[in-house]
Scaffold this active site. Structure first.
Site, mmCIF file in Angstrom:
data_model
loop_
_atom_site.group_PDB
_atom_site.id
_atom_site.type_symbol
_atom_site.label_atom_id
_atom_site.label_comp_id
_atom_site.label_asym_id
_atom_site.label_seq_id
_atom_site.Cartn_x
_atom_site.Cartn_y
_atom_site.Cartn_z
ATOM 1 C CD GLU A 29 -7.944 -4.923 1.615
ATOM 2 O OE1 GLU A 29 -7.132 -5.488 0.845
ATOM 3 O OE2 GLU A 29 -8.224 -5.371 2.730
ATOM 4 C CB CYS A 67 -5.615 -3.964 -6.699
ATOM 5 S SG CYS A 67 -6.885 -5.046 -6.023
#
Length: 454
Positions: free
Chosen positions: A207, A241
């Site tokens: 991720e 993110c």
């Protein structure tokens, strides 16, 4: 072998974690621990990141609780053996797929959401039936201490263990023979993790991040777009993110967007964001210096102030940017937001495609045609139409990147799958045996094989 990994391998091989009832009890215990330790976790997040209690509840603890409850409701179904249609010529054989846990999992979590991004993958690992080692980021020592005590109170280390330390500890762990690795962090470190995993040929879920665009077309509600983009950039001071990383706005709409964004920032953070206790801090002086360098030689459209005393940078719009500008060469990971005018959707598509595939994309448009076009033509991990960030709050939506922004996904069933192998099994009868497949080949066998092979 890492001592805790040896203990966990013995625990996994005992098959104790395979029982769905055991997994449910572990998930309930984790939920109870989360509820019990919420005050300490909120205090630690405030100490490490400057997050106010409400932001901690909204963006970490609340999301994690929903994830656990979702897993509790569905883990029985996810774990069930499923029938698969078997071709008629194999009658009466039956085909099934049996989910089984990979085994001992390593979860490496980052500092920006130190509770959510450590424990949400753990929810998936528990649901799948794995044992887990959690490597926490060294940037959040207060939160790590609370998490370590919370986990140790509920789970023995041969089932779930917390490991702390710096990059050397992380590098050592990823070289150990875990059965799967789940990593959240930067693409640069993600490459190291993938290289280490290749030595043992174990599956990885990465991720990562990237430059997530906001596209505002000529039909968009500018004021609402500005409010929701400002929200996406203010949450955790942009250290997310999937935070908006740059804005592509239709020609003639830039000034209206800049004015609306500045007004929304003022409405949310007041006249002095640098001293607002509800606004999170930048994690370190190193990151403050990095953000300052990215602002150098740019045109500030709104905001622009920062303070080392409070470790905050106010939400800042930046103009005069193109694809070659330094701020467009890396993920910003802070409250800076370049704004670029585009003449049409063709130019927007070309701009986004000139950069690596992003983790998220946010499309602001009142045109169904335009929304469908962009959703079809642009590659990205996930995103929202007429909003930002909120797709992460839906437990059933897989979350993950594509290409440089990540490999694999999690949340809900996708998370269960990230820690599971789907074992394929065909079961045949022993009551009779059709001789067609066996040598020698008679003319009748040849005819039948040719017929069923068409």
């Amino acid at each position: 072998m890492f001592p805790v990994l040896e203990k966990q391998r013995r625990r996994f091989q005992s098959q104790a974690t395979l029982d769905v009832g055991f997994r449910k009890r572990a998930l309930r215990s984790l939920l109870e621990a989360l509820q019990e330790w919420t005050p300490q976790l909120c205090d630690a997040l405030q100490a490490d990141l400057g997050k106010c209690r409400e932001e901690a509840l909204l963006t970490e603890i609340g999301m994690l609780a929903r994830s656990i409850r979702h897993a509790l409701r569905h883990v029985g179904s996810w774990s069930r053996t499923r029938r698969v249609l078997t071709p008629p010529f194999l009658f009466p054989a039956l085909s099934r797929v049996r989910p089984e846990p990979y085994g001992c999992a390593l979860i490496v979590s980052p500092w920006n959401y130190p509770v959510l991004l450590a424990l949400d993958p753990l929810v998936s690992a528990i649901a799948a039936g794995c044992t887990s080692v959690l490597k926490l980021s060294e940037y959040t020592p207060r939160t790590n201490g609370v998490l370590a005590r919370m986990v140790a109170e509920r789970f023995s280390e041969d089932y779930v263990a917390v490991v702390q330390g710096g990059p050397d500890v992380a590098r050592g762990l990823v070289r150990e023979p875990f059965d799967c690795i789940f990593f959240t962090g930067s693409p640069a470190v993600g490459r190291e993790v993938m290289h280490a995993a290749a030595e043992h040929l174990v599956p990885v879920t990465l991720e990562l991040g990237g430059k997530s665009p906001c596209i505002i077309d000529a039909t968009a509600n500018i004021k609402l777009a500005a409010r929701r983009i400002a929200f996406g950039k203010i949450v955790n001071a942009g250290q997310t993110c999937v935070a908006p990383d740059y804005v592509l706005v239709a020609r003639g709409k830039r000034d209206a967007f800049v004015a609306a964004f500045a007004a929304e920032v003022k409405a949310m953070l007041g006249d002095d964001p640098l001293h607002n206790p509800e606004y999170a801090r930048i994690i370190s002086r190193e990151h403050m210096a990095r953000l300052g360098a990215l602002m150098k030689d740019t045109h500030v459209l709104s905001g622009g102030r920062g303070s080392l005393d409070t470790m905050r940078v106010e939400p800042t719009l930046i103009g005069g940017v193109n694809l070659l500008s330094p701020i467009m060469q890396q993920e910003i990971f802070g409250p800076l937001l370049p704004v670029i005018e585009i003449k049409d959707l063709d130019e927007a598509e070309s701009f986004v495609r000139a950069l690596p595939k992003p983790l998220a994309c946010y499309i602001f448009s009142s045109s169904l045609k335009n929304r469908r076009r962009l959703l079809r033509s642009l590659p990205f991990g996930g995103g929202c139409v007429n909003d930002t960030l909120l797709h992460l709050s839906v437990p059933g939506l897989p979350f993950g990147g594509v290409g440089p922004s990540g490999i694999g996904s999690y949340h809900g069933k996708a998370g269960f799958n990230a820690f599971s192998h789907r074992k394929s099994v065909l079961t045949n009868t022993t009551l009779w045996d059709i001789p067609l497949r066996y040598l020698p080949l008679t003319e009748l066998k040849r005819k039948i094989i040719r017929r069923i092979s068409k």
